[in-house]
Design a protein around this motif. Structure first.
Motif, PDB file in Angstrom:
ATOM      1  N   LEU A   1      -0.518  10.665   4.320  1.00 24.08           N
ATOM      2  CA  LEU A   1       0.576  11.566   4.685  1.00 24.08           C
ATOM      3  C   LEU A   1       1.844  10.772   4.966  1.00 24.08           C
ATOM      4  O   LEU A   1       1.784   9.714   5.595  1.00 24.08           O
ATOM      5  CB  LEU A   1       0.273  12.351   5.970  1.00 24.08           C
ATOM      6  N   HIS A   2       2.998  11.314   4.510  1.00 20.93           N
ATOM      7  CA  HIS A   2       4.290  10.868   5.015  1.00 20.93           C
ATOM      8  C   HIS A   2       4.528  11.697   6.271  1.00 20.93           C
ATOM      9  O   HIS A   2       4.728  12.917   6.176  1.00 20.93           O
ATOM     10  CB  HIS A   2       5.410  11.180   4.018  1.00 20.93           C
ATOM     11  N   GLY A   3       4.488  11.053   7.439  1.00 20.51           N
ATOM     12  CA  GLY A   3       4.605  11.828   8.668  1.00 20.51           C
ATOM     13  C   GLY A   3       5.511  11.185   9.702  1.00 20.51           C
ATOM     14  O   GLY A   3       5.662   9.962   9.736  1.00 20.51           O
TER      15      GLY A   3
ATOM     16  N   ASP B   1       1.996   7.515   7.249  1.00 15.92           N
ATOM     17  CA  ASP B   1       2.994   6.503   6.915  1.00 15.92           C
ATOM     18  C   ASP B   1       4.387   6.928   7.380  1.00 15.92           C
ATOM     19  O   ASP B   1       4.714   8.115   7.319  1.00 15.92           O
ATOM     20  CB  ASP B   1       3.009   6.279   5.405  1.00 15.92           C
ATOM     21  N   HIS B   2       5.174   5.977   7.817  1.00 16.00           N
ATOM     22  CA  HIS B   2       6.541   6.106   8.380  1.00 16.00           C
ATOM     23  C   HIS B   2       6.484   5.957   9.901  1.00 16.00           C
ATOM     24  O   HIS B   2       6.718   4.904  10.430  1.00 16.00           O
ATOM     25  CB  HIS B   2       7.269   7.406   7.989  1.00 16.00           C
ATOM     26  N   LEU B   3       6.288   7.094  10.645  1.00 13.14           N
ATOM     27  CA  LEU B   3       6.108   7.059  12.100  1.00 13.14           C
ATOM     28  C   LEU B   3       7.355   6.637  12.876  1.00 13.14           C
ATOM     29  O   LEU B   3       7.255   6.271  14.050  1.00 13.14           O
ATOM     30  CB  LEU B   3       4.927   6.122  12.484  1.00 13.14           C
TER      31      LEU B   3
ATOM     32  N   CYS C   1       0.814  -1.227   0.000  1.00 13.40           N
ATOM     33  CA  CYS C   1       0.000   0.000   0.000  1.00 13.40           C
ATOM     34  C   CYS C   1       0.841   1.268   0.000  1.00 13.40           C
ATOM     35  O   CYS C   1       0.291   2.376   0.124  1.00 13.40           O
ATOM     36  CB  CYS C   1      -0.980  -0.013   1.173  1.00 13.40           C
ATOM     37  N   HIS C   2       2.170   1.161  -0.131  1.00  9.40           N
ATOM     38  CA  HIS C   2       3.007   2.370  -0.144  1.00  9.40           C
ATOM     39  C   HIS C   2       4.284   2.099  -0.937  1.00  9.40           C
ATOM     40  O   HIS C   2       5.212   1.472  -0.432  1.00  9.40           O
ATOM     41  CB  HIS C   2       3.347   2.781   1.299  1.00  9.40           C
ATOM     42  N   THR C   3       4.307   2.544  -2.200  1.00  9.57           N
ATOM     43  CA  THR C   3       5.535   2.461  -2.997  1.00  9.57           C
ATOM     44  C   THR C   3       5.690   3.751  -3.813  1.00  9.57           C
ATOM     45  O   THR C   3       4.728   4.489  -4.025  1.00  9.57           O
ATOM     46  CB  THR C   3       5.550   1.267  -3.995  1.00  9.57           C
ATOM     47  N   HIS C   4       6.938   3.963  -4.232  1.00  7.68           N
ATOM     48  CA  HIS C   4       7.247   5.070  -5.157  1.00  7.68           C
ATOM     49  C   HIS C   4       7.862   4.408  -6.397  1.00  7.68           C
ATOM     50  O   HIS C   4       9.041   4.568  -6.679  1.00  7.68           O
ATOM     51  CB  HIS C   4       8.253   6.034  -4.541  1.00  7.68           C
ATOM     52  N   ALA C   5       7.044   3.600  -7.082  1.00  9.07           N
ATOM     53  CA  ALA C   5       7.582   2.723  -8.132  1.00  9.07           C
ATOM     54  C   ALA C   5       7.782   3.423  -9.465  1.00  9.07           C
ATOM     55  O   ALA C   5       8.315   2.822 -10.393  1.00  9.07           O
ATOM     56  CB  ALA C   5       6.657   1.516  -8.316  1.00  9.07           C
TER      57      ALA C   5
ATOM     58  N   THR D   1       6.442  -1.669   1.686  1.00  7.38           N
ATOM     59  CA  THR D   1       7.885  -1.622   1.405  1.00  7.38           C
ATOM     60  C   THR D   1       8.446  -0.209   1.369  1.00  7.38           C
ATOM     61  O   THR D   1       9.616  -0.005   1.681  1.00  7.38           O
ATOM     62  CB  THR D   1       8.213  -2.246   0.024  1.00  7.38           C
ATOM     63  N   ASP D   2       7.642   0.790   0.892  1.00 10.74           N
ATOM     64  CA  ASP D   2       8.158   2.133   0.580  1.00 10.74           C
ATOM     65  C   ASP D   2       9.116   2.066  -0.610  1.00 10.74           C
ATOM     66  O   ASP D   2       9.942   2.970  -0.779  1.00 10.74           O
ATOM     67  CB  ASP D   2       8.867   2.766   1.793  1.00 10.74           C
ATOM     68  N   PHE D   3       9.039   1.015  -1.429  1.00 16.38           N
ATOM     69  CA  PHE D   3       9.953   0.841  -2.575  1.00 16.38           C
ATOM     70  C   PHE D   3      10.216   2.166  -3.291  1.00 16.38           C
ATOM     71  O   PHE D   3       9.293   2.815  -3.779  1.00 16.38           O
ATOM     72  CB  PHE D   3       9.349  -0.175  -3.551  1.00 16.38           C
TER      73      PHE D   3
HETATM   74 FE    FE Z   1       7.346   6.859   0.997  1.00 15.76          FE
END
Ligand code: FE
Ligand code: NIG
Length: 403
Positions: free
Chosen positions: A239-241, A262-264, A78-82, A313-315
């Motif tokens: 949000l990237h937070g 996301d992150h935390l 649910c979170h990638t920068h592909a 993954t945050d790929f």
């Molecule tokens: Fe990210």
């Protein structure tokens, strides 16, 4: 009608129940059927059960022998920068020699160096690259992936990125507020442009919007302005937070009714409490924390306090060049003190919830999409246990073998 029957599975494992998102104790409840079968028709699961209860279906059925294998739901990232061109291998080597991610970012490297490369790619090249990355994910059992834009930061490249993600089978999120591109004097000037020139068309392609709320990126007031406009345009909010600094991302997410923060990695006890008593999910990205040598997010505290937690993954080329959710599950169990069952639910049903797909994806039960993974393992927990092993034997997407 197309039918697929998997027989003789050592185990079939799926998050229990029908709720989404799963929280607290329920997050750790996995239903395991030993000596199992799985029947799919026209891309949907129609039955699961024990081999001894199988009534052999009549007519044409494709069969797979599941001996020595375990079935789990297709993994959901649910979170990638592909969607990016080029790479950051040089920066990776500099970091290995002691440079920090923030220093490289401040010196015009980092995200902005990928922006330069991505602006130089054609839309066709971006489609190819997202297909390639989606193929890598599939090798690791990911059957559904979200991917963010955010390496264009101009109208043409942002829209091309979103279309490329959709064309390559991903679910596009407009990360229009990822960094301030060099042609703008300030974050506010850039947002004036992005919200008037890019948002109207981005909202037609993307499902959600995302912002990088961080020092050197966007502050709370700017993030609020961006997200409110995106919500107005019909997008779900992410949000990237709290990646490096707590700057109020959780409070803002609650105020705006975001899907997730996301992150935390930097979240303290107040943030944990606020998130846990809200409808906002926390997306944990331990591969990114590992890749940057940062502290791990407070997963145990979040889960024990009742937060809805997902894993992803945050790929991306800079902070997590890693497409493997099984590796993320290994990190969840070894670094985040999550159980294998919690890890499975976090990258299936809860990740599907973050993408608004929990009714269709993330479980192996009648009515759900026939997306599943066959693990080369006698026990489904090898998903996390076999660290960086070739644990995925076969991936099935909508009832058809995809690899
Ligand atoms: Fe990210
Ligand atoms: O989620 N934190 C901001 N964005 C990405 C990293 C992007 C990059 O380094 O290219 C992340 O870690």
């Amino acid at each position: 009608m197309s039918r697929l029957l998997v027989r003789n599975l050592a185990q079939l494992a799926t998050p229990a129940g029908t709720d989404a998102p799963l929280r607290g104790r329920a997050l750790g409840e996995v239903e395991v059927v030993s000596d199992a079968y799985l029947l799919c028709e026209d891309g949907r699961v129609t039955a699961v059960g024990r081999m001894r209860d199988l009534e052999p279906p009549e007519g044409d059925v494709e069969e797979i022998d599941g001996r020595g294998r375990c079935a789990i739901p297709g993994l959901v990232d649910c979170h990638t920068h592909a969607c990016f061109a080029g790479d950051r291998v040089e920066e990776f080597a500099l970091r290995a020699a002691g440079a920090s991610y923030e220093e490289l970012h401040a010196a015009g490297g980092g995200i902005l160096s990928t922006v330069r490369a991505t602006r130089g790619a054609t839309e066709g090249e971006l489609v190819e690259v997202v297909r390639q990355h989606g193929g890598w994910m599939l090798e690791h059992g990911t059957t559904t992936f979200e991917a963010k834009s955010g390496y264009g930061l101009d109208r043409e490249t942002e829209l091309a990125s979103l279309r490329a993600i959709r064309a390559a089978g991903g679910l596009p999120t407009w990360l229009g507020a990822h960094a301030v591109p060099p042609e703008f004097a300030s974050a506010d000037d850039y947002l004036d442009y992005a919200l008037s020139e890019v948002l109207p068309d981005a909202a037609r392609v993307a499902d959600a919007a995302d912002v990088f709320l961080e020092q050197g990126a966007f502050d709370v007031a700017q993030a609020r302005r961006y997200l409110e406009a995106c919500r107005e345009a019909g997008l779900a909010l992410r949000l990237h937070g709290d990646q490096f600094t707590e700057m109020g991302a959780i409070t803002l997410a609650l105020e705006l009714g975001a899907r997730s923060v996301d992150h935390l990695e930097a979240t303290g006890p107040d943030g944990v409490r606020a998130l846990a008593t809200s409808a906002v999910a926390g997306v944990l990205l331990p591969a990114s924390a590992l890749f940057l040598g940062r502290p791990m997010p407070p997963a145990r505290a979040l889960i024990d306090a009742g937060a809805a937690v997902a894993l992803a993954t945050d790929f991306n080329p800079g902070s997590a060049f890693c497409e493997s959710l099984p590796l993320v599950c290994s990190l969840a169990c070894t670094q985040l003190r999550m159980s294998p069952a919690e890890a499975l639910a976090a990258c299936t049903v809860n990740a599907a919830h973050v993408l608004g797909l929990a009714g269709r994806k993330g479980r192996l039960a009648p009515g759900y999409d026939a997306d599943f993974v066959l693990l080369d393992a006698p026990d489904w927990r090898y998903l996390a246990y076999h660290m960086a092993g070739t644990v995925v034997a076969e991936t099935v997407l909508a009832g058809r073998t995809a690899r």
